[in-house]
Design an enzyme around this catalytic site. Sequence first.
Site, short mmCIF file in Angstrom:
data_model
loop_
_atom_site.label_atom_id
_atom_site.label_comp_id
_atom_site.label_asym_id
_atom_site.label_seq_id
_atom_site.Cartn_x
_atom_site.Cartn_y
_atom_site.Cartn_z
N ALA A 247 46.08 49.45 38.78
CA ALA A 247 45.94 50.13 39.85
C ALA A 247 45.22 51.53 39.22
O ALA A 247 45.43 51.88 37.87
CB ALA A 247 47.41 50.66 40.44
N GLY B 216 48.49 46.37 37.63
CA GLY B 216 48.05 45.63 38.71
C GLY B 216 47.11 44.37 38.41
O GLY B 216 46.80 43.51 39.25
N GLU C 173 48.92 41.70 37.55
CA GLU C 173 49.61 41.19 39.05
C GLU C 173 48.85 40.51 39.90
O GLU C 173 48.98 39.61 40.64
CB GLU C 173 50.25 42.60 39.50
N GLU D 84 53.31 49.63 32.77
CA GLU D 84 53.74 50.57 33.61
C GLU D 84 54.86 51.39 33.07
O GLU D 84 54.73 52.53 33.58
CB GLU D 84 53.98 49.87 35.11
N1 CO8 Z 1 43.06 53.71 36.13
C1 CO8 Z 1 42.14 54.57 36.16
N2 CO8 Z 1 41.20 54.70 35.47
C2 CO8 Z 1 41.35 53.75 34.45
C3 CO8 Z 1 42.50 52.74 34.16
C4 CO8 Z 1 43.16 52.66 35.19
N3 CO8 Z 1 44.24 51.80 35.33
N4 CO8 Z 1 42.26 52.02 33.09
C5 CO8 Z 1 41.19 52.64 32.44
N5 CO8 Z 1 40.61 53.69 33.09
C6 CO8 Z 1 39.46 54.46 32.78
C7 CO8 Z 1 39.76 55.55 31.83
O1 CO8 Z 1 40.37 56.60 32.48
C8 CO8 Z 1 38.31 55.51 31.02
O2 CO8 Z 1 37.59 56.71 32.16
P1 CO8 Z 1 36.78 57.89 31.36
O3 CO8 Z 1 35.74 57.15 30.82
O4 CO8 Z 1 36.13 58.67 32.81
O5 CO8 Z 1 37.82 58.50 30.57
C9 CO8 Z 1 37.57 54.33 31.42
O6 CO8 Z 1 38.54 53.53 32.44
C10 CO8 Z 1 37.45 53.50 30.13
O7 CO8 Z 1 38.75 53.41 29.69
P2 CO8 Z 1 39.28 53.72 28.12
O8 CO8 Z 1 38.28 55.07 27.62
O9 CO8 Z 1 40.83 54.27 28.07
O10 CO8 Z 1 38.81 52.34 27.45
P3 CO8 Z 1 39.72 51.96 25.99
O11 CO8 Z 1 38.62 50.50 25.64
O12 CO8 Z 1 39.93 53.07 25.16
O13 CO8 Z 1 41.21 51.40 26.52
C11 CO8 Z 1 42.54 50.33 28.05
C12 CO8 Z 1 41.22 50.31 27.81
C13 CO8 Z 1 43.63 49.89 26.89
C14 CO8 Z 1 42.69 49.44 29.40
C15 CO8 Z 1 43.11 51.76 28.61
O14 CO8 Z 1 42.08 52.03 29.66
C16 CO8 Z 1 44.31 51.88 29.41
O15 CO8 Z 1 45.38 51.75 28.99
N6 CO8 Z 1 44.15 51.90 30.69
C17 CO8 Z 1 45.52 52.03 31.54
C18 CO8 Z 1 46.13 50.61 31.71
C19 CO8 Z 1 47.49 50.97 32.47
O16 CO8 Z 1 48.33 51.68 32.17
N7 CO8 Z 1 47.53 50.07 33.72
C20 CO8 Z 1 48.48 50.18 34.52
C21 CO8 Z 1 48.20 51.03 35.55
S1 CO8 Z 1 49.44 51.28 36.79
C22 CO8 Z 1 49.67 50.02 37.85
O17 CO8 Z 1 48.81 48.95 37.58
C23 CO8 Z 1 50.93 49.76 38.68
C24 CO8 Z 1 50.47 48.44 39.54
C25 CO8 Z 1 51.73 48.57 40.45
C26 CO8 Z 1 52.07 49.75 41.36
C27 CO8 Z 1 51.81 49.24 42.56
C28 CO8 Z 1 50.55 48.52 42.86
C29 CO8 Z 1 49.19 49.60 43.18
#
Ligand code: CO8
Length: 260
Positions: free
Chosen positions: A67, A111, A114, A134
């Site tokens: 998400a 998400g 999921e 999460e």
């Molecule tokens: N949301 C928003 N932006 C994101 C997300 C995300 N989930 N994941 C990555 N991005 C963005 C980063 O902020 C970054 O943006 P910017 O270039 O502007 O800084 C860009 O994508 C590239 O990401 P990274 O620089 O972090 O790239 P890396 O290769 O270093 O890392 C990862 C990739 C490992 C995927 C890392 O980005 C990461 O850990 N992302 C978050 C993963 C996460 O925590 N996911 C769970 C989110 S919560 C969720 O899904 C809840 C679902 C259930 C709730 C109810 C349904 C909605």
Amino acid sequence: MSQAEQPILTSTQGRVGIITLNRPAQMNALNDALMTALGEALLAFDRDDNIGAIVITGNDKAFAAGADIAAMADWTYQDVVRDQFVTRNWETIRQVRKPVIAAVAGFALGGGCELALACDIIVAAESARFGLPEIKLAMLPGAGGTQRLPRAIGKAKAMDMCLTARLIDAQEADRFGLVSRVVASDKLMDETLALALTVASYSLPALMSIKACVNRAWESSLAEGIGFERREIYARFATDDAREGMHAFLAKRKPVFQHR
Ligand code: CO8
């Protein structure tokens, strides 16, 4: 809206509808616009008589990294209750009666994982990484993750993934039974499309019936599931396609299904 700005892209190949998640700069983070567009595209393909199976995919780096955290960060409890967050558009996929296949390369997190779990078949590239991180955000896998994951891989493995936020690779996901198949990364779309075209070539009423039966196995007792399955197999005898399928076999020819 230019193609680059559209949160999803759609195309078709034969009887297969393809939906590509299209926020590459955000690792395909699933925001409201994307999930609404995804739901609309899924329902449009579900209504289309020329489509027999649907593929959802991302890009080489990410199927979807979850998400959209930037969108969610300042929401309040009242916001999500009023807006019916998740229920309103994430769950549209549950209305789809045709087979939905996830083609996953790169990150399928939160998400994103999921969403893959809500599909009927998951084809994973060697590059795929699955996780429910999460807990690191003091959130929880709230788009079906705490429910579908234990059903898919069992409580012990699901607890491990949800409580530690550990990412697993495609091979481990395969061993867990989280994915249907693992394929070479550069063959992901070829292999998934071949699979999807095969599925879509079969009788659509039979495909939808099998999907409903297998889903019922997740949600009911064995006795109830068997009863449901029995009604569904009886119903096959009401279809032209079943007669065609069996007579074609006996005549040693290829069946020609009319999808009725
Ligand atoms: N949301 C928003 N932006 C994101 C997300 C995300 N989930 N994941 C990555 N991005 C963005 C980063 O902020 C970054 O943006 P910017 O270039 O502007 O800084 C860009 O994508 C590239 O990401 P990274 O620089 O972090 O790239 P890396 O290769 O270093 O890392 C990862 C990739 C490992 C995927 C890392 O980005 C990461 O850990 N992302 C978050 C993963 C996460 O925590 N996911 C769970 C989110 S919560 C969720 O899904 C809840 C679902 C259930 C709730 C109810 C349904 C909605």
